[in-house]
Design an enzyme around this catalytic site. Structure first.
Site, PDB file in Angstrom:
ATOM      1  N   GLY A   1       3.827  13.906  -8.065  1.00  0.00           N
ATOM      2  CA  GLY A   1       3.354  15.089  -7.403  1.00  0.00           C
ATOM      3  C   GLY A   1       4.317  16.028  -7.461  1.00  0.00           C
ATOM      4  O   GLY A   1       4.146  17.214  -7.540  1.00  0.00           O
TER       5      GLY A   1
ATOM      6  N   ASN B   1       0.313  16.314   4.473  1.00  0.00           N
ATOM      7  CA  ASN B   1       0.594  14.900   4.764  1.00  0.00           C
ATOM      8  C   ASN B   1       1.108  14.378   5.910  1.00  0.00           C
ATOM      9  O   ASN B   1       0.884  13.260   6.367  1.00  0.00           O
ATOM     10  CB  ASN B   1       1.659  14.781   3.620  1.00  0.00           C
ATOM     11  CG  ASN B   1       2.857  15.743   3.914  1.00  0.00           C
ATOM     12  OD1 ASN B   1       2.628  17.066   3.815  1.00  0.00           O
ATOM     13  ND2 ASN B   1       4.041  15.538   4.175  1.00  0.00           N
TER      14      ASN B   1
ATOM     15  N   GLN C   1      -2.489  14.576  -1.182  1.00  0.00           N
ATOM     16  CA  GLN C   1      -3.103  13.950   0.188  1.00  0.00           C
ATOM     17  C   GLN C   1      -4.521  14.028   0.158  1.00  0.00           C
ATOM     18  O   GLN C   1      -5.008  13.375   1.126  1.00  0.00           O
ATOM     19  CB  GLN C   1      -2.329  14.122   1.211  1.00  0.00           C
ATOM     20  CG  GLN C   1      -0.818  14.102   1.421  1.00  0.00           C
ATOM     21  CD  GLN C   1      -0.549  12.615   1.599  1.00  0.00           C
ATOM     22  OE1 GLN C   1      -1.219  11.727   1.703  1.00  0.00           O
ATOM     23  NE2 GLN C   1       0.748  12.334   1.573  1.00  0.00           N
TER      24      GLN C   1
ATOM     25  N   SER D   1      -0.890  12.565  -7.375  1.00  0.00           N
ATOM     26  CA  SER D   1       0.271  11.626  -7.534  1.00  0.00           C
ATOM     27  C   SER D   1      -0.460  10.361  -7.375  1.00  0.00           C
ATOM     28  O   SER D   1      -1.305   9.886  -6.376  1.00  0.00           O
ATOM     29  CB  SER D   1       0.969  11.878  -6.350  1.00  0.00           C
ATOM     30  OG  SER D   1       2.249  10.788  -6.262  1.00  0.00           O
ATOM     31  N   GLY D   2       0.072   9.312  -8.352  1.00  0.00           N
ATOM     32  CA  GLY D   2      -0.775   8.187  -8.338  1.00  0.00           C
ATOM     33  C   GLY D   2      -0.386   7.125  -7.259  1.00  0.00           C
ATOM     34  O   GLY D   2      -1.383   6.434  -6.677  1.00  0.00           O
ATOM     35  N   HIS D   3       0.774   7.267  -6.295  1.00  0.00           N
ATOM     36  CA  HIS D   3       1.123   6.368  -5.557  1.00  0.00           C
ATOM     37  C   HIS D   3       0.487   6.423  -4.427  1.00  0.00           C
ATOM     38  O   HIS D   3       0.647   5.761  -3.135  1.00  0.00           O
ATOM     39  CB  HIS D   3       2.695   5.946  -5.382  1.00  0.00           C
ATOM     40  CG  HIS D   3       3.426   7.161  -4.921  1.00  0.00           C
ATOM     41  ND1 HIS D   3       3.842   7.097  -3.636  1.00  0.00           N
ATOM     42  CD2 HIS D   3       3.750   8.404  -5.222  1.00  0.00           C
ATOM     43  CE1 HIS D   3       4.739   8.043  -3.435  1.00  0.00           C
ATOM     44  NE2 HIS D   3       4.575   9.000  -4.313  1.00  0.00           N
TER      45      HIS D   3
ATOM     46  N   THR E   1       7.646  11.111 -24.222  1.00  0.00           N
ATOM     47  CA  THR E   1       6.466   9.995 -24.811  1.00  0.00           C
ATOM     48  C   THR E   1       5.466   9.467 -23.418  1.00  0.00           C
ATOM     49  O   THR E   1       6.420   9.313 -22.261  1.00  0.00           O
ATOM     50  CB  THR E   1       7.144   8.699 -25.078  1.00  0.00           C
ATOM     51  OG1 THR E   1       7.863   9.112 -26.531  1.00  0.00           O
ATOM     52  CG2 THR E   1       6.266   7.575 -25.569  1.00  0.00           C
TER      53      THR E   1
ATOM     54  N   CYS F   1       9.189  11.583   2.534  1.00  0.00           N
ATOM     55  CA  CYS F   1      10.166  12.150   1.470  1.00  0.00           C
ATOM     56  C   CYS F   1      11.122  12.979   2.317  1.00  0.00           C
ATOM     57  O   CYS F   1      12.098  13.181   1.477  1.00  0.00           O
ATOM     58  CB  CYS F   1       9.249  13.187   0.614  1.00  0.00           C
ATOM     59  SG  CYS F   1       7.726  12.418  -0.050  1.00  0.00           S
TER      60      CYS F   1
HETATM   61  N1  PLP Z   1       3.032  16.798  -2.136  1.00  0.00           N
HETATM   62  C1  PLP Z   1       2.405  15.995  -0.945  1.00  0.00           C
HETATM   63  C2  PLP Z   1       1.461  16.736  -0.070  1.00  0.00           C
HETATM   64  C3  PLP Z   1       3.014  14.791  -0.649  1.00  0.00           C
HETATM   65  O1  PLP Z   1       2.593  14.095   0.246  1.00  0.00           O
HETATM   66  C4  PLP Z   1       3.952  14.149  -1.544  1.00  0.00           C
HETATM   67  C5  PLP Z   1       4.547  12.798  -1.173  1.00  0.00           C
HETATM   68  O2  PLP Z   1       4.667  12.431  -0.226  1.00  0.00           O
HETATM   69  C6  PLP Z   1       4.444  14.853  -2.713  1.00  0.00           C
HETATM   70  C7  PLP Z   1       3.742  16.047  -2.945  1.00  0.00           C
HETATM   71  C8  PLP Z   1       5.196  14.279  -3.639  1.00  0.00           C
HETATM   72  O3  PLP Z   1       4.680  13.389  -4.707  1.00  0.00           O
HETATM   73  P1  PLP Z   1       5.488  12.249  -5.374  1.00  0.00           P
HETATM   74  O4  PLP Z   1       5.920  11.572  -4.498  1.00  0.00           O
HETATM   75  O5  PLP Z   1       4.643  11.742  -6.235  1.00  0.00           O
HETATM   76  O6  PLP Z   1       6.584  13.248  -6.220  1.00  0.00           O
END
Ligand code: PLP
Length: 387
Positions: A72, A152, A180, A200-202, A238, A326
């Site tokens: 993300g 988020n 999100q 974002s994958g996770h 890659t 984060c």
């Molecule tokens: N944007 C939002 C709204 C998020 O909640 C997050 C992660 O918490 C990100 C961006 C960042 O994504 P990534 O952890 O894949 O860098």
């Protein structure tokens, strides 16, 4: 009772079906997609399939509108920097006051380094964007608008299609951080004026370190990582083939279950909120309750410190968060809580519960049993005279 994980906005468990899909890419199918031999061709085909799965989940018109990234944060950075490069004569950016640091911090840095003007649009007490301020900030000086699809911390959903149409009317590019929202809401980017969209994958049961950026056909994306010609020259390096295959599998699973999973998760989230509101006095639900992604409950408890709540719940095997994981480490109310004007009495006691399709009713009932005791204990401690 095994540990209960209600921090799915921070990250999700990788779905076992996703692990199964990615494993061969480490062993039999380990080729480099740029190689012309059979190993390379197999990897290239797997990447192409994943691209189509992501295209389908976000409702894009063409698979080549999907660019793979490391997540993300990179998608947000790439979108914003490339959009500015695509509108060279323009010197203003418009963002909401509740963007993730991946957008917010970059825009602040760009304002300082390049002298750009950043218009930060406020939200009201329910987390809704100030539409008058938004309309007033739009002009032909604006290069880019970046507004997240879902927040988020609160789960609040913004009216992205309308906002994008307004931005388009003044010739600005429109980016949405949908990290999100993807896999939690039906998205149909092709039917909107959105130019760029991050995922974002996770956050959707794929691994960390892989993501994608939707880039509308016709928009020339200036690469920010240069080198080889991977991703049609838009993102060199890659490809992370196992991660990309995992993201594709996660998107396929999310597409198949979107409607039924969302309904079930919303019912569990409502059960959690109703249970806690019935048992605990002085609690506020953050955001407009009818306008949130299904999995998120941001609750503000008066008279407690969220860090203490999280610590005590963790000891009892319940994982929740105090806001943006984060950006944790800060003990002040988050920028989202401040932007929403949560009253002082409640602002330090914001706890985020975020569910996933793996959450069960038994887990929710357990949390509804434990949280009131924890809040009661902390409130009693706060009132007790110092020894
Ligand atoms: N944007 C939002 C709204 C998020 O909640 C997050 C992660 O918490 C990100 C961006 C960042 O994504 P990534 O952890 O894949 O860098």
């Amino acid at each position: 009772m095994p540990p209960v994980y209600l921090d799915n906005n921070a990250t999700t468990r990788v779905d076992p079906r996703v692990v199964e899909a990615m494993l061969p890419m480490f062993s039999e199918l380990f080729g480099n997609p740029s190689s012309g031999h059979a190993f390379g061709v197999a990897a290239k085909l797997a990447v192409a399939r994943a691209r189509e799965n992501i295209q389908a989940l976000v409702g894009a018109a063409h698979p080549d509108e999907i660019v793979f990234t490391s997540g993300g944060t990179e998608s947000d950075n790439l979108a914003i920097l490339a959009a500015l490069a695509a509108r060279p004569g323009r010197s203003e950016i418009v963002v909401s006051a509740v963007e993730h640091p991946a957008v917010k911090t970059l825009c602040t840095a760009l304002a300082a380094a390049r002298g750009l003007t950043v218009h930060t649009i406020p939200v009201d007490n329910a987390g809704r964007l100030d539409r008058e301020a938004y309309a007033a900030a739009l002009s032909e000086r604006v290069a880019l608008v970046s507004v997240m699809w879902a927040n988020n911390e609160t789960g609040m959903v913004f009216p992205i299609a309308d906002l994008a149409a307004q931005a388009k009317a003044v010739g600005a590019l429109f980016h949405s951080d949908a990290v999100q929202a993807v896999g939690r809401l039906p998205l149909a980017v092709a039917a909107t004026a959105i130019d760029l969209l991050s995922l974002s994958g996770h956050k959707l049961h794929a691994p960390k370190g892989v993501g994608a950026l939707f880039v509308r056909r016709g928009l020339k994306l200036a690469a920010q990582t240069v080198g080889g010609s991977q991703e049609r020259g838009r993102r060199a390096g890659t490809e992370n083939v196992p991660g990309i295959v995992a993201l594709g599998a996660a998107c396929e699973i999310a597409s198949a279950g979107l409607v039924s999973d969302t309904a079930r998760i919303a019912a569990l989230r409502d059960r959690l909120e109703a249970g806690l509101l019935a048992r605990i006095a002085e609690v506020r639900v953050l955001g407009d309750r009818d306008n949130r992604v299904a999995n998120t409950a941001g609750l503000a408890f008066a008279g407690v410190e969220s860090e203490a709540v999280i610590r005590l719940l963790d000891r009892r095997g319940i994982a929740v968060s105090s806001g943006s994981a984060c950006a944790s480490g800060a003990v002040e109310p988050s920028h989202v809580v401040r932007a929403m004007g949560v009253p002082q009495t409640h602002a330090r006691g914001v706890v985020r519960f975020s569910l996933s399709r793996e959450t069960t009713a038994v887990e929710i009932d357990h949390v509804v049993d434990i949280v009131p005791a924890v809040i009661g204990e902390l409130r009693r401690d706060a009132l007790a005279p110092a020894a």
